[in-house]
Design an enzyme around this catalytic site. Structure first.
Site, short mmCIF file in Angstrom:
data_model
loop_
_atom_site.label_atom_id
_atom_site.label_comp_id
_atom_site.label_asym_id
_atom_site.label_seq_id
_atom_site.Cartn_x
_atom_site.Cartn_y
_atom_site.Cartn_z
CD GLU A 155 -2.58 -1.25 2.66
OE1 GLU A 155 -3.45 -2.12 2.77
OE2 GLU A 155 -2.21 -0.52 3.59
CE LYS A 159 5.76 4.96 6.73
NZ LYS A 159 5.28 6.21 7.29
NE ARG A 205 -2.56 3.37 11.92
CZ ARG A 205 -1.71 2.40 12.14
NH1 ARG A 205 -0.45 2.65 12.39
NH2 ARG A 205 -2.10 1.14 12.10
NE ARG A 246 2.64 6.30 16.35
CZ ARG A 246 3.68 5.87 15.67
NH1 ARG A 246 3.67 5.94 14.37
NH2 ARG A 246 4.72 5.37 16.28
CD GLU A 264 -0.79 8.18 8.13
OE1 GLU A 264 -1.03 7.35 9.04
OE2 GLU A 264 0.26 8.85 8.09
CG PHE A 304 -4.37 1.46 6.43
CD1 PHE A 304 -4.17 0.78 7.60
CD2 PHE A 304 -3.94 2.78 6.32
CE1 PHE A 304 -3.55 1.38 8.67
CE2 PHE A 304 -3.31 3.40 7.40
CZ PHE A 304 -3.11 2.69 8.57
NE ARG A 325 8.14 0.68 16.32
CZ ARG A 325 7.74 1.65 15.52
NH1 ARG A 325 7.63 1.45 14.23
NH2 ARG A 325 7.46 2.83 16.00
CE LYS A 359 9.29 2.70 9.53
NZ LYS A 359 8.92 3.51 10.66
P1 AMP Z 1 6.45 5.27 10.75
O1 AMP Z 1 5.68 6.42 11.32
O2 AMP Z 1 7.52 5.70 9.80
O3 AMP Z 1 6.89 4.29 11.79
O4 AMP Z 1 5.41 4.45 9.83
C1 AMP Z 1 4.22 3.91 10.32
C2 AMP Z 1 3.07 4.88 10.08
O5 AMP Z 1 2.80 5.01 8.69
C3 AMP Z 1 1.77 4.39 10.62
O6 AMP Z 1 1.63 4.62 11.99
C4 AMP Z 1 0.76 5.20 9.82
O7 AMP Z 1 0.51 6.42 10.50
C5 AMP Z 1 1.48 5.51 8.54
N1 AMP Z 1 0.86 4.91 7.33
C6 AMP Z 1 0.68 5.56 6.17
N2 AMP Z 1 0.11 4.77 5.25
C7 AMP Z 1 -0.11 3.57 5.83
C8 AMP Z 1 -0.67 2.32 5.38
N3 AMP Z 1 -1.10 2.14 4.14
N4 AMP Z 1 -0.71 1.28 6.28
C9 AMP Z 1 -0.25 1.44 7.54
N5 AMP Z 1 0.29 2.59 8.02
C10 AMP Z 1 0.36 3.65 7.18
#
Ligand code: AMP
Length: 594
Positions: A273, A275, A280, A295, A325, A366, A442, A448
């Site tokens: 998907e 990102k 969140r 979150r 998101e 999502f 996690r 990601k």
């Molecule tokens: P990070 O903040 O870099 O740890 O990445 C995780 C965050 O990406 C999640 O907490 C979401 O807020 C965001 N996110 C954006 N798009 C998505 C998606 N398609 N699925 C899950 N998380 C997503």
């Protein structure tokens, strides 16, 4: 139970950095805690009066706490404050004051955990006339009956800064050891900081730990988990259910460097998907009301009335819990905006309707965890998504379902990644297509991929007052990551990436010294010359060139050329990167030949 018994455990936990010992002390305490006291004990062990999902605040200002200490000890409030600035821990200051002063009224009666809990809980409920005096009395009443050590922890609890270093995994394991330890035959090796079990028992132990973790993930309340484990046993834990209405921790992901590595972790075919670069939103519907949480489990429904209305109108169902998101876009060009610009909406308390027009939000859903009586958290991801598509009526630029691609092909995945970046997203998230939803985890099959590997979310723990044209501003920010007990350890100082302009000239992009100073000033806990220490609350994202081993900082590592890239208004200290992650990055970069 007497409060002194809990305080004894606080002191032991604070006195060791070994997780095994901390967990052991807690489990021994749990063994002798009655069912009636369990709720209070589990909360107080976390330095809390209200569970994480409950938004009630204790609401005792620093000024009132100083008044209460003054009332209980007779010490001058100004003197208490200056000692506080020097030492940085008002609990310790209170300890010193009560320790040296042999006051007749002190220790007048024995405190129970219930009395301490009830008095502090009452602070949150008081309103109206005479509130200030009543609040001061409630706290000073506790302190006059407290021993110096008890007074120290009462003050820290009222301040919501227990600082003994108990992580969630310690609490979970302590529950397992207390209520299933004997049955499994857990033995401790304090030297090695590990438990001893043969292979067969280790399997059983792991199962029980996983079941306990799952029960906590679904309820977000250790009190309930401990009660079920003590009174019913393993079936009690298995019976615990997810319910809409109470926010839970969202599922997270780890970083990988390439789509190949992504496929290795999540398998094929992967559900890939976009990102989105927003924040969140966990959205609940119950009793005909929509509630939106970040979150960090903050309720932000009031700040996003248009999102609540959209969900109410376009998502079918009486009760549900959906995950997504929120991304901001420019209403004139329809282009996505970086997180920084919309993040202001999270804190906005006034002119909400107007800001909603200037900074509209597109909700990208999502996931779904609950719908009309059915718990979806264990349903495979691709089926959850299919169901989500059925119940959401998508409306362009308002409510859509995250863009997806199912593939086992590296080239296709790369193309999708490029496309995601071109469309203004942060990268992609690769998900195991049949994974269950693991709240707060996690490592559940999501990874990601973003272009920049070298970034960390760090928490600001200190700063320096600037000089010359920067005087009046805090500059050079000391930053930290979280050690295994969840406390910040320093990893460097950051002074670049921050703008000198007035924020109004920046139009929402970037962060200025002024903004950081305003955020940090109320959090200052002590000052020495130009140096200040601040409560660890503000999380920023930093990029850096390299991680080096360093004796200068308490983490044992230092970031080379760190640069602030953005303020993470949607993150709390618990969301900051961990020392484990730093170590992982450190070894990964060595593996790359740096
Ligand atoms: P990070 O903040 O870099 O740890 O990445 C995780 C965050 O990406 C999640 O907490 C979401 O807020 C965001 N996110 C954006 N798009 C998505 C998606 N398609 N699925 C899950 N998380 C997503």
């Amino acid at each position: 139970m007497d409060y002194s018994e809990l305080v004894e455990v606080y002191e032991k936990i604070e006195g060791t950095s070994k997780r095994l010992l901390k967990t052991y002390y807690i489990s021994e305490l749990l063994k002798k805690t009655s069912v009636e006291d369990l709720e209070i004990i589990m909360l107080l062990l976390q330095g809390k009066i209200f569970p994480a999902w409950d938004e009630t605040k204790i609401g005792m200002s620093d000024k009132l706490i100083l008044k209460a200490i003054n009332k209980a000890t007779g010490a001058d409030a100004k003197k208490i404050e200056s000692e506080w600035k020097k030492i940085g821990d008002l609990g310790k200051v209170t300890y010193n004051l009560t320790h040296t002063k042999s006051q007749a009224t002190l220790f007048s009666s024995k405190l129970t955990i219930k009395k301490v809990f009830d008095n502090i809980r009452k602070l949150a409920t008081l309103t109206g006339e005479g509130t200030v005096d009543k609040k001061v009395s409630l706290v000073s009443e506790l302190m006059t009956s407290a021993s110096p050590s008890e007074a120290k922890y009462i003050v820290r609890t009222v301040l919501e800064e227990l600082r003994v270093g108990v992580g969630e995994s310690s609490l979970r394991d302590a529950i397992v050891w207390a209520y299933f330890g004997e049955e499994i035959g857990v033995k401790y090796d304090f030297e090695k900081n590990d438990i001893m079990l043969d292979d067969e028992k280790r399997e059983k132990y792991k199962d029980i730990v996983d079941t306990t973790q799952r029960a906590f993930d679904l309820t977000n309340e250790f009190s309930e988990v401990a009660k079920a484990a003590k009174t019913v046993g393993i079936t009690g834990l298995l019976d615990m259910k997810l319910l809409p209405g109470k926010p839970i921790k969202v599922m997270l992901c780890q970083k990988v460097a390439s789509v190949e590595e992504g496929f290795e972790t999540v398998g094929t075919p992967a559900q890939i998907e976009y990102k989105y670069d927003g924040f969140r939103m966990q959205i609940h519907k119950i009793d005909n009301k929509i509630n939106i949480y970040t979150r960090r489990l903050e309720n932000v429904t009031a700040q996003f009335p248009e999102v609540a209305a959209t969900v109410s109108k376009h998502v079918k169902g009486e009760e549900f819990l959906i995950d997504g998101e929120a991304v901001g876009f420019d209403p004139s060009t329809s282009k996505y905006l970086p997180f920084q610009s919309v993040s202001q909406r999270i804190r906005r308390k006034y002119d909400i309707e107007e800001t909603a027009k200037d900074l509209p939000i597109e909700l990208n859903l999502f996931d779904i965890l609950y719908h009309d009586g059915k718990d979806y958290s264990e349903v495979p991801l691709n089926e959850r998504r299919e169901f989500l598509e059925k119940i959401v009526e998508q409306v362009k630029r308002k409510i859509v379902i995250a863009k997806v691609d199912y593939t086992d092909n590296v080239e296709e995945a790369r193309r999708f990644y490029e496309e995601a970046l071109k469309a203004g997203n942060e990268g992609i998230i690769m998900k195991r297509h049949d994974s269950v939803y693991k709240p707060g985890s996690r490592v559940g099959g999501w990874v990601k991929i973003k272009p920049v590997m070298e970034s960390l979310d760090v928490v600001i723990v200190g700063a320096e007052w600037g000089e010359g044209k920067r005087s009046g501003w805090l500059t050079s920010f000391t930053i930290g990551v979280l050690d295994e007990s969840g406390l910040p350890v320093e990893i460097g100082k950051v002074g670049t990436g921050i703008k000198e302009l007035d924020q109004t000239e920046l139009e929402g992009e970037g962060v200025t010294f002024e903004v950081l100073t305003n955020l940090l000033k109320p959090l200052i806990i002590s000052e020495k010359g130009k140096e200040v220490k601040v409560k660890p609350k503000i999380v920023i994202e930093v990029h850096y060139e390299e991680i080096q081993k360093s004796p200068t900082y308490s983490s044992g590592y230092a970031l080379r050329f760190p640069r602030l890239t953005r303020l993470r208004a949607d993150r709390g200290v618990d969301d900051a990167s961990t020392l484990d992650l730093v170590e992982e990055f450190y070894f990964a970069q060595r593996g790359r030949g740096n």
